[in-house]
Design a protein around this motif. Structure first.
Motif, PDB file in Angstrom:
ATOM      1  N   ASP A 259       0.830  -1.204   0.000  1.00 44.68           N
ATOM      2  CA  ASP A 259       0.000   0.000   0.000  1.00 44.68           C
ATOM      3  C   ASP A 259       0.867   1.259   0.000  1.00 44.68           C
ATOM      4  O   ASP A 259       0.673   2.162   0.814  1.00 44.68           O
ATOM      5  CB  ASP A 259      -0.938  -0.021   1.216  1.00 44.68           C
ATOM      6  CG  ASP A 259      -2.000   1.066   1.166  1.00 44.68           C
ATOM      7  OD1 ASP A 259      -2.364   1.490   0.057  1.00 44.68           O
ATOM      8  OD2 ASP A 259      -2.456   1.493   2.250  1.00 44.68           O
ATOM      9  N   LEU A 260       1.818   1.347  -0.932  1.00 38.30           N
ATOM     10  CA  LEU A 260       2.720   2.503  -0.966  1.00 38.30           C
ATOM     11  C   LEU A 260       1.976   3.767  -1.388  1.00 38.30           C
ATOM     12  O   LEU A 260       1.093   3.737  -2.242  1.00 38.30           O
ATOM     13  CB  LEU A 260       3.876   2.256  -1.939  1.00 38.30           C
ATOM     14  CG  LEU A 260       4.853   1.133  -1.622  1.00 38.30           C
ATOM     15  CD1 LEU A 260       6.064   1.222  -2.529  1.00 38.30           C
ATOM     16  CD2 LEU A 260       5.284   1.158  -0.166  1.00 38.30           C
ATOM     17  N   HIS A 261       2.365   4.874  -0.773  1.00 40.94           N
ATOM     18  CA  HIS A 261       1.781   6.187  -1.064  1.00 40.94           C
ATOM     19  C   HIS A 261       2.884   7.162  -1.460  1.00 40.94           C
ATOM     20  O   HIS A 261       3.914   7.247  -0.787  1.00 40.94           O
ATOM     21  CB  HIS A 261       1.082   6.746   0.179  1.00 40.94           C
ATOM     22  CG  HIS A 261      -0.036   5.909   0.691  1.00 40.94           C
ATOM     23  ND1 HIS A 261      -0.526   6.005   1.978  1.00 40.94           N
ATOM     24  CD2 HIS A 261      -0.787   4.945   0.079  1.00 40.94           C
ATOM     25  CE1 HIS A 261      -1.519   5.158   2.143  1.00 40.94           C
ATOM     26  NE2 HIS A 261      -1.693   4.495   1.005  1.00 40.94           N
ATOM     27  N   PHE A 262       2.662   7.906  -2.541  1.00 41.38           N
ATOM     28  CA  PHE A 262       3.594   8.972  -2.920  1.00 41.38           C
ATOM     29  C   PHE A 262       3.441  10.160  -1.980  1.00 41.38           C
ATOM     30  O   PHE A 262       4.413  10.853  -1.673  1.00 41.38           O
ATOM     31  CB  PHE A 262       3.327   9.416  -4.360  1.00 41.38           C
ATOM     32  CG  PHE A 262       4.324  10.406  -4.883  1.00 41.38           C
ATOM     33  CD1 PHE A 262       5.516   9.978  -5.449  1.00 41.38           C
ATOM     34  CD2 PHE A 262       4.072  11.775  -4.831  1.00 41.38           C
ATOM     35  CE1 PHE A 262       6.451  10.889  -5.930  1.00 41.38           C
ATOM     36  CE2 PHE A 262       4.991  12.689  -5.312  1.00 41.38           C
ATOM     37  CZ  PHE A 262       6.181  12.252  -5.863  1.00 41.38           C
ATOM     38  N   SER A 263       2.219  10.392  -1.526  1.00 37.43           N
ATOM     39  CA  SER A 263       1.932  11.486  -0.605  1.00 37.43           C
ATOM     40  C   SER A 263       0.616  11.182   0.084  1.00 37.43           C
ATOM     41  O   SER A 263      -0.171  10.364  -0.402  1.00 37.43           O
ATOM     42  CB  SER A 263       1.854  12.826  -1.354  1.00 37.43           C
ATOM     43  OG  SER A 263       1.542  13.898  -0.472  1.00 37.43           O
ATOM     44  N   GLN A 264       0.385  11.863   1.205  1.00 35.37           N
ATOM     45  CA  GLN A 264      -0.883  11.673   1.914  1.00 35.37           C
ATOM     46  C   GLN A 264      -1.052  12.792   2.925  1.00 35.37           C
ATOM     47  O   GLN A 264      -0.094  13.266   3.521  1.00 35.37           O
ATOM     48  CB  GLN A 264      -0.896  10.328   2.642  1.00 35.37           C
ATOM     49  CG  GLN A 264      -2.205  10.020   3.367  1.00 35.37           C
ATOM     50  CD  GLN A 264      -2.029   8.951   4.416  1.00 35.37           C
ATOM     51  OE1 GLN A 264      -1.713   7.815   4.104  1.00 35.37           O
ATOM     52  NE2 GLN A 264      -2.236   9.309   5.673  1.00 35.37           N
ATOM     53  N   GLY A 265      -2.291  13.211   3.133  1.00 36.98           N
ATOM     54  CA  GLY A 265      -2.606  14.086   4.249  1.00 36.98           C
ATOM     55  C   GLY A 265      -2.965  13.270   5.471  1.00 36.98           C
ATOM     56  O   GLY A 265      -3.365  12.104   5.373  1.00 36.98           O
ATOM     57  N   ASP A 266      -2.821  13.855   6.649  1.00 39.50           N
ATOM     58  CA  ASP A 266      -3.147  13.140   7.881  1.00 39.50           C
ATOM     59  C   ASP A 266      -4.590  12.659   7.848  1.00 39.50           C
ATOM     60  O   ASP A 266      -5.521  13.430   7.624  1.00 39.50           O
ATOM     61  CB  ASP A 266      -2.942  14.051   9.091  1.00 39.50           C
ATOM     62  CG  ASP A 266      -1.484  14.147   9.516  1.00 39.50           C
ATOM     63  OD1 ASP A 266      -0.699  13.235   9.178  1.00 39.50           O
ATOM     64  OD2 ASP A 266      -1.129  15.126  10.194  1.00 39.50           O
ATOM     65  N   GLY A 267      -4.761  11.357   8.050  1.00 38.72           N
ATOM     66  CA  GLY A 267      -6.084  10.755   8.103  1.00 38.72           C
ATOM     67  C   GLY A 267      -6.485  10.013   6.853  1.00 38.72           C
ATOM     68  O   GLY A 267      -7.420   9.230   6.885  1.00 38.72           O
ATOM     69  N   GLU A 268      -5.804  10.259   5.724  1.00 35.01           N
ATOM     70  CA  GLU A 268      -6.184   9.650   4.439  1.00 35.01           C
ATOM     71  C   GLU A 268      -7.707   9.706   4.270  1.00 35.01           C
ATOM     72  O   GLU A 268      -8.378   8.687   4.093  1.00 35.01           O
ATOM     73  CB  GLU A 268      -5.679   8.213   4.320  1.00 35.01           C
ATOM     74  CG  GLU A 268      -5.668   7.750   2.864  1.00 35.01           C
ATOM     75  CD  GLU A 268      -5.303   6.287   2.681  1.00 35.01           C
ATOM     76  OE1 GLU A 268      -5.076   5.890   1.528  1.00 35.01           O
ATOM     77  OE2 GLU A 268      -5.252   5.532   3.666  1.00 35.01           O
ATOM     78  N   ILE A 269      -8.259  10.915   4.313  1.00 34.76           N
ATOM     79  CA  ILE A 269      -9.671  11.099   4.606  1.00 34.76           C
ATOM     80  C   ILE A 269     -10.630  10.617   3.530  1.00 34.76           C
ATOM     81  O   ILE A 269     -11.800  10.398   3.818  1.00 34.76           O
ATOM     82  CB  ILE A 269      -9.962  12.571   4.957  1.00 34.76           C
ATOM     83  CG1 ILE A 269      -9.593  13.495   3.798  1.00 34.76           C
ATOM     84  CG2 ILE A 269      -9.269  12.966   6.241  1.00 34.76           C
ATOM     85  CD1 ILE A 269      -9.961  14.938   4.041  1.00 34.76           C
ATOM     86  N   THR A 270     -10.184  10.446   2.286  1.00 34.20           N
ATOM     87  CA  THR A 270     -11.140   9.984   1.277  1.00 34.20           C
ATOM     88  C   THR A 270     -11.227   8.465   1.190  1.00 34.20           C
ATOM     89  O   THR A 270     -11.895   7.942   0.318  1.00 34.20           O
ATOM     90  CB  THR A 270     -10.804  10.535  -0.128  1.00 34.20           C
ATOM     91  OG1 THR A 270      -9.668   9.876  -0.651  1.00 34.20           O
ATOM     92  CG2 THR A 270     -10.596  12.030  -0.101  1.00 34.20           C
ATOM     93  N   PHE A 271     -10.580   7.740   2.092  1.00 35.75           N
ATOM     94  CA  PHE A 271     -10.468   6.280   2.127  1.00 35.75           C
ATOM     95  C   PHE A 271      -9.342   5.829   1.211  1.00 35.75           C
ATOM     96  O   PHE A 271      -8.434   5.128   1.645  1.00 35.75           O
ATOM     97  CB  PHE A 271     -11.798   5.606   1.757  1.00 35.75           C
ATOM     98  CG  PHE A 271     -11.751   4.089   1.785  1.00 35.75           C
ATOM     99  CD1 PHE A 271     -11.463   3.412   2.947  1.00 35.75           C
ATOM    100  CD2 PHE A 271     -12.026   3.347   0.650  1.00 35.75           C
ATOM    101  CE1 PHE A 271     -11.420   2.012   2.973  1.00 35.75           C
ATOM    102  CE2 PHE A 271     -12.010   1.958   0.673  1.00 35.75           C
ATOM    103  CZ  PHE A 271     -11.704   1.298   1.835  1.00 35.75           C
ATOM    104  N   CYS A 272      -9.398   6.196  -0.049  1.00 37.78           N
ATOM    105  CA  CYS A 272      -8.250   6.048  -0.939  1.00 37.78           C
ATOM    106  C   CYS A 272      -7.655   7.454  -1.066  1.00 37.78           C
ATOM    107  O   CYS A 272      -7.557   8.029  -2.135  1.00 37.78           O
ATOM    108  CB  CYS A 272      -8.714   5.508  -2.291  1.00 37.78           C
ATOM    109  SG  CYS A 272      -7.417   5.290  -3.494  1.00 37.78           S
ATOM    110  N   GLY A 273      -7.308   8.013   0.105  1.00 35.83           N
ATOM    111  CA  GLY A 273      -7.001   9.434   0.170  1.00 35.83           C
ATOM    112  C   GLY A 273      -5.577   9.782  -0.140  1.00 35.83           C
ATOM    113  O   GLY A 273      -5.254  10.943  -0.383  1.00 35.83           O
ATOM    114  N   ALA A 274      -4.711   8.807  -0.109  1.00 34.84           N
ATOM    115  CA  ALA A 274      -3.320   9.063  -0.461  1.00 34.84           C
ATOM    116  C   ALA A 274      -3.169   9.101  -1.979  1.00 34.84           C
ATOM    117  O   ALA A 274      -4.130   8.909  -2.716  1.00 34.84           O
ATOM    118  CB  ALA A 274      -2.431   7.974   0.120  1.00 34.84           C
TER     119      ALA A 274
END
Length: 418
Positions: A259-274
């Motif tokens: 589940d690698l993320h290039f970027s993300q805001g705290d909480g990953e709020i959209t579920f696929c938020g990163a």
């Protein structure tokens, strides 16, 4: 470069690789490789949906995303000498998108995506306000992300694995299944559900023997939530230079990640938020014998954040309190307060010409900071969202001249259930 112990061929499905990972938690999933304390090694990771989301201008793939297939995890990796009761020390040495592949159909080949999942297929932190599917594609240039679907922003990513953890013991797995089943029973018809039961459909269990597959698939836990073993914690600060201490519940620890993320805001709020992607992670492992007892780490992972992070110094912060949109007072509900802070930020960004879904996608993908700012002042919790001002191509601060208006260059992909 550290030895590559889990390679992935970008031309093949996750289940057609030379070494097969897994997408469920179970103590009987055999390790795909064994390492020794002190070893450094490289692991390839596939984007969590194994290529089901595409670089296009449609959100139908997000609307119809096959949730029973996630997460595509690399591993498990056994560590020699690790025993239940120990702490597994994991150093993140390096990580990034798919090496030497800056274009192609897989997320991680020079691009990634953020999705707002529809309520009927996973939902998200603000699903009551955003019940449909939306998608944003982000292009990578070095460490910087930009999107044709969210104009006038660019930001430095903070690459991290959204999911990493050790295998549960049989006793711990049974505890997970019992308590999550009890929670579902309180509202069994809720959409989205309160928790996810074991799901044999689309289970990937590595090299589990065929004779045991059905039994294990019926017991194995879904990988969606974080639990005592770490798991899907989605902590954006678990980046290069981080050191994580995981409880060990089975011989060998059996570490897995993905589940690698290039970027993300705290909480990953959209579920696929990163910004979701595939890529690589370089790790080093050590073992602290009897570490769970020595340090009182019985049912949680602890970590030292990495020092590689975007250098933003100016922020615009939005606050929220624990009162619902229709005016109902809740007692010290910090999650509600954070939802309200996010909604306030979204409302603010729409004054510059962003559509609400664009602002929501941005808050999930950009390196925003979320904070619990007050949790004792009854009856209202206060939560805050810190938005870095430098990510915008214009001045986002309030001024006497009023908000500038962005130029919309593309329609945000949107899909509903027919």
């Amino acid at each position: 470069m550290p030895e590559l112990i889990f390679p992935l061929d970008s031309t093949k499905k996750f289940t057609d690789q030379a070494k097969i990972g897994h997408n469920r938690w179970h103590p009987e999933i055999p390790p795909v490789a064994t390492v020794r304390p002190g070893d450094s090694f490289r692991v390839h990771c596939r984007e969590w949906f194994d290529g089901a989301i595409h670089n296009d201008d449609s959100a139908e793939d997000v609307r119809d995303a096959p949730l029973t297939t996630v997460h595509a995890l690399s591993g498990p990796f056994a560590v020699e000498g690790a025993e239940p009761g120990d702490l597994l020390v994991v150093d993140i040495l390096d990580l990034g998108p798919i090496p030497q592949e800056d274009s192609g159909p897989l997320a991680g080949q020079g691009w990634g995506y953020t999705g707002i999942f529809p309520t009927k297929n996973g939902g998200g932190f603000l699903t009551e306000q955003f019940p449909d599917a939306y998608k944003a594609i982000w292009d990578f240039s070095g460490q910087v992300a930009t999107s044709r679907h969210v104009p006038a922003v660019s930001f430095t990513g903070i690459v991290h694995p959204g999911l990493m953890g050790t295998a549960p013991s049989a006793e711990l797995l049974a505890k997970w299944n019992a308590r999550e089943s009890a929670l579902r029973a309180t509202d069994p018809n809720r959409v989205p559900p309160l928790s996810l039961p074991p799901e044999p459909q689309d289970a990937v269990l590595g090299s589990v023997p065929a004779s045991d597959f059905d039994r294990i698939a019926g017991e194995a836990a879904r990988t969606a939530p974080p639990r005592e073993n770490g798991g899907n914690q989605d902590i954006k600060n678990l980046t290069q230079g981080s050191r994580v201490f995981y409880p060990v519940f089975v011989p060998g620890a059996n570490l897995s990640l993905g589940d690698l993320h290039f970027s993300q805001g705290d909480g990953e709020i959209t579920f696929c938020g990163a910004i979701e992607m595939g890529g690589f992670v370089d790790l080093r492992v050590e073992v602290i014998k009897d570490g769970m007892r020595k340090y009182g780490v019985q049912e949680n992972a602890i970590f030292m954040p990495g020092r590689i992070a975007p250098q933003y110094s100016d922020w615009l912060a939005f606050s929220g309190v624990s009162v619902t949109l229709d005016g109902e007072q809740r007692y010290l509900d910090s999650q509600l307060a954070y939802q309200r802070a996010c909604l306030h930020a979204i409302d603010y960004l729409t004054t510059f010409g962003y559509r609400p879904e664009q602002a929501y996608l941005l808050l999930g993908a950009a390196p925003i900071e979320g904070r619990l700012s007050g949790v004792v002042d009854i009856p209202n919790s206060c939560a805050t969202v810190y938005l870095p001002t430098a990510i915008f191509d214009f001045d986002v601060r309030p001024s006497a001249s009023g908000p500038a208006k962005i130029k919309q260059t593309a329609t945000t992909p949107h899909a509903t259930f027919g």
